[in-house]
Design a protein around this motif. Structure first.
Motif, PDB file in Angstrom:
ATOM      1  N   GLY A 265       0.788  -1.225   0.000  1.00 11.56           N
ATOM      2  CA  GLY A 265       0.000   0.000   0.000  1.00 11.56           C
ATOM      3  C   GLY A 265       0.819   1.273   0.000  1.00 11.56           C
ATOM      4  N   LEU A 266       2.128   1.154   0.129  1.00 12.18           N
ATOM      5  CA  LEU A 266       2.985   2.336   0.096  1.00 12.18           C
ATOM      6  C   LEU A 266       3.242   2.761  -1.346  1.00 12.18           C
ATOM      7  N   THR A 267       3.681   3.975  -1.508  1.00 15.65           N
ATOM      8  CA  THR A 267       4.102   4.409  -2.837  1.00 15.65           C
ATOM      9  C   THR A 267       5.446   3.766  -3.167  1.00 15.65           C
ATOM     10  N   GLY A 268       5.790   3.777  -4.425  1.00 16.26           N
ATOM     11  CA  GLY A 268       7.077   3.227  -4.815  1.00 16.26           C
ATOM     12  C   GLY A 268       8.226   3.931  -4.125  1.00 16.26           C
ATOM     13  N   ALA A 269       8.123   5.245  -3.982  1.00 19.05           N
ATOM     14  CA  ALA A 269       9.183   6.003  -3.321  1.00 19.05           C
ATOM     15  C   ALA A 269       9.307   5.600  -1.860  1.00 19.05           C
ATOM     16  N   GLN A 270       8.162   5.418  -1.197  1.00 20.27           N
ATOM     17  CA  GLN A 270       8.207   5.036   0.214  1.00 20.27           C
ATOM     18  C   GLN A 270       8.837   3.656   0.408  1.00 20.27           C
ATOM     19  N   ARG A 271       8.492   2.722  -0.476  1.00 16.46           N
ATOM     20  CA  ARG A 271       9.120   1.395  -0.391  1.00 16.46           C
ATOM     21  C   ARG A 271      10.621   1.489  -0.629  1.00 16.46           C
ATOM     22  N   ASP A 272      11.019   2.321  -1.582  1.00 20.72           N
ATOM     23  CA  ASP A 272      12.450   2.482  -1.871  1.00 20.72           C
ATOM     24  C   ASP A 272      13.184   3.067  -0.673  1.00 20.72           C
ATOM     25  N   TRP A 273      12.570   4.030   0.014  1.00 16.02           N
ATOM     26  CA  TRP A 273      13.202   4.628   1.189  1.00 16.02           C
ATOM     27  C   TRP A 273      13.433   3.575   2.275  1.00 16.02           C
ATOM     28  N   LEU A 274      12.412   2.761   2.510  1.00 21.19           N
ATOM     29  CA  LEU A 274      12.546   1.717   3.527  1.00 21.19           C
ATOM     30  C   LEU A 274      13.662   0.745   3.171  1.00 21.19           C
ATOM     31  N   ARG A 275      13.673   0.304   1.928  1.00 15.33           N
ATOM     32  CA  ARG A 275      14.679  -0.680   1.527  1.00 15.33           C
ATOM     33  C   ARG A 275      16.081  -0.075   1.530  1.00 15.33           C
ATOM     34  N   GLU A 276      16.211   1.181   1.126  1.00 12.09           N
ATOM     35  CA  GLU A 276      17.526   1.822   1.153  1.00 12.09           C
ATOM     36  C   GLU A 276      18.021   1.946   2.589  1.00 12.09           C
ATOM     37  N   ALA A 277      17.153   2.375   3.494  1.00  9.93           N
ATOM     38  CA  ALA A 277      17.551   2.517   4.898  1.00  9.93           C
ATOM     39  C   ALA A 277      17.894   1.165   5.511  1.00  9.93           C
ATOM     40  N   ALA A 278      17.134   0.124   5.157  1.00  9.25           N
ATOM     41  CA  ALA A 278      17.412  -1.217   5.686  1.00  9.25           C
ATOM     42  C   ALA A 278      18.760  -1.726   5.172  1.00  9.25           C
ATOM     43  N   ALA A 279      19.039  -1.500   3.889  1.00  6.46           N
ATOM     44  CA  ALA A 279      20.320  -1.929   3.324  1.00  6.46           C
ATOM     45  C   ALA A 279      21.479  -1.183   3.971  1.00  6.46           C
ATOM     46  N   ASP A 280      21.292   0.104   4.217  1.00  6.06           N
ATOM     47  CA  ASP A 280      22.333   0.887   4.882  1.00  6.06           C
ATOM     48  C   ASP A 280      22.566   0.373   6.302  1.00  6.06           C
ATOM     49  N   ALA A 281      21.478   0.052   7.003  1.00  7.86           N
ATOM     50  CA  ALA A 281      21.603  -0.460   8.369  1.00  7.86           C
ATOM     51  C   ALA A 281      22.331  -1.799   8.386  1.00  7.86           C
ATOM     52  N   ALA A 282      22.046  -2.656   7.412  1.00 11.61           N
ATOM     53  CA  ALA A 282      22.733  -3.946   7.335  1.00 11.61           C
ATOM     54  C   ALA A 282      24.227  -3.749   7.119  1.00 11.61           C
ATOM     55  N   ARG A 283      24.598  -2.820   6.244  1.00 14.76           N
ATOM     56  CA  ARG A 283      26.017  -2.569   5.978  1.00 14.76           C
ATOM     57  C   ARG A 283      26.734  -2.019   7.210  1.00 14.76           C
ATOM     58  N   ARG A 284      26.060  -1.161   7.964  1.00 14.18           N
ATOM     59  CA  ARG A 284      26.676  -0.544   9.132  1.00 14.18           C
ATOM     60  C   ARG A 284      26.611  -1.427  10.372  1.00 14.18           C
ATOM     61  N   SER A 285      25.742  -2.422  10.382  1.00 15.92           N
ATOM     62  CA  SER A 285      25.447  -3.151  11.616  1.00 15.92           C
ATOM     63  C   SER A 285      26.650  -3.854  12.249  1.00 15.92           C
ATOM     64  N   PRO A 286      27.570  -4.467  11.484  1.00 19.08           N
ATOM     65  CA  PRO A 286      28.717  -5.089  12.167  1.00 19.08           C
ATOM     66  C   PRO A 286      29.532  -4.089  12.960  1.00 19.08           C
TER      67      PRO A 286
END
Length: 366
Positions: A265-286
């Motif tokens: 139900g989110l817009t494409g931009a909103q989904r992209d923001w979530l996925r970008e932030a999640a990917a960034d968090a995964a990279r920084r998490s270690p």
């Protein structure tokens, strides 16, 4: 606020926060104030008292605001599940049911919900360093595991490296197999973790937060698994002072999840923001989860004593866990993931031991 002060926030207060956070218009453009063009607000279910325990999840929350320019915000509902034995499983079920938009849970929790594809991540004594966690996250393994969550009604956004769980002893250090036999040992609800503990001769005691605290006060547990930041925040130095520095039972790998219907139900931009932030968090998490060196000094000053398992102790633990690896290997996919992680581990340089001051080492019982 630590998990020991869990009573300060009631379930009703949490529910009120969730309802307030979820007040958006049908097209998702309103917020709690209902103003036009206001940011879309999503609720993230956090089973802990705050995100001090989970710096990578906190980073994800902040990063969503950054990458969206404030157009998408996350409000965190703490103490989700009221520290029940199945609080992590409740987070997953409630996200799937739309009672929360997002959440996180340890991957250990999924096997008790019927999803066993993550058990390689908690195979005992396997993932034993932050460097190996990074290698696993960079290997493509998470991308192959996360689709397994689809039958649960949630979408996996990312896997995050988290703290390494070590054995904590109440009355003595937990070193070789003899120290484990017959003890009650606290752990989260997880089929794989409980099975491994039984393999070591311990009786698993399920429960975190106030459940674990009450068990400690009543003398009903002899130890529990904990990462250093959790031990420090909860101030366990006097009640459970012995940490085995060189035994890493498993990492607490965190899975960021989203309600699948919500994502649709989110817009494409909103989904992209979530996925970008999640990917960034995964990279920084270690990097974010690797605070052990700094925490050693603080824990030592508070009265914690670190113990070192000998080579014979470590061999004894590995030998005792052979049947557990045979059990895990009955699932071909899990066996394949374990083999892949072992290959990654073999290619890494030897990781430095935790630097513990000499006056902070526990004396081995004679």
């Amino acid at each position: 606020m630590s998990m020991r002060r869990w009573g300060r926030r009631s379930a009703a207060a949490v529910l009120a926060a969730v309802v307030a956070a979820g007040c958006t218009t049908a097209d998702g453009q309103g917020d709690k104030a209902g103003g036009p063009g206001a940011p879309r607000v999503l609720t993230l279910a956090n089973g802990y008292a705050n995100l001090d325990y989970e710096p990578a999840v906190a980073y994800f929350v902040d990063r969503v605001d950054e990458v969206s320019g404030g157009a998408l915000r996350i409000e965190v509902a703490h103490e989700w599940g009221d520290f029940a034995v199945d609080s992590e499983q409740r987070v997953v079920r409630d996200v799937a049911a739309g009672r929360a938009d997002l959440g996180w849970a340890g991957t250990r929790a999924f096997d008790s919900l019927g999803v066993r594809g993550f058990q390689a991540l908690t195979a005992p004594l396997l993932v034993d360093s932050h460097a190996l966690q990074r290698a696993v996250l960079d290997s493509g393994i998470p991308e192959r595991m996360l689709p397994d969550l689809k039958p649960l009604g949630v979408t996996g956004l990312a896997l995050l490296a988290d703290g390494l769980r070590r054995p904590v002893g109440v009355r003595k250090p937990l070193l070789g197999p003899a120290d484990w036999r017959g003890i009650a040992f606290g752990t989260a609800r997880s089929e794989a973790q409980s099975s491994a503990l039984r393999g070591l001769g311990a009786e698993p005691f399920e429960g975190m937060g106030p459940i674990r605290d009450r068990a400690l006060e009543q003398g009903r547990i002899d130890g529990f698994e904990m990462y250093l930041i959790g031990h420090h925040i909860n101030n366990y130095a006097l009640r459970a002072p012995y940490i085995t520095a060189n035994v890493h039972l498993w990492p607490q790998t965190a899975a960021l999840i989203a309600d699948t219907d919500l994502l649709g139900g989110l817009t494409g931009a909103q989904r992209d923001w979530l996925r970008e932030a999640a990917a960034d968090a995964a990279r920084r998490s270690p990097q974010l989860s690797d605070q052990d060196g700094e925490l050693v000094v603080q824990l030592c000053e508070s009265g914690v004593r670190f113990a070192l398992a000998s080579a014979a102790d470590l061999k004894g633990l590995r030998d005792a866990l052979r049947p557990e690896y045979a059990r895990l290997g009955q699932d071909g996919r899990t066996k394949s993931f374990i083999a892949e992680i072992e290959r990654l581990k073999a290619r890494l340089p030897r990781q430095p031991a935790l630097d513990v001051p000499a006056d902070c080492l526990a004396q081995r019982a004679r």
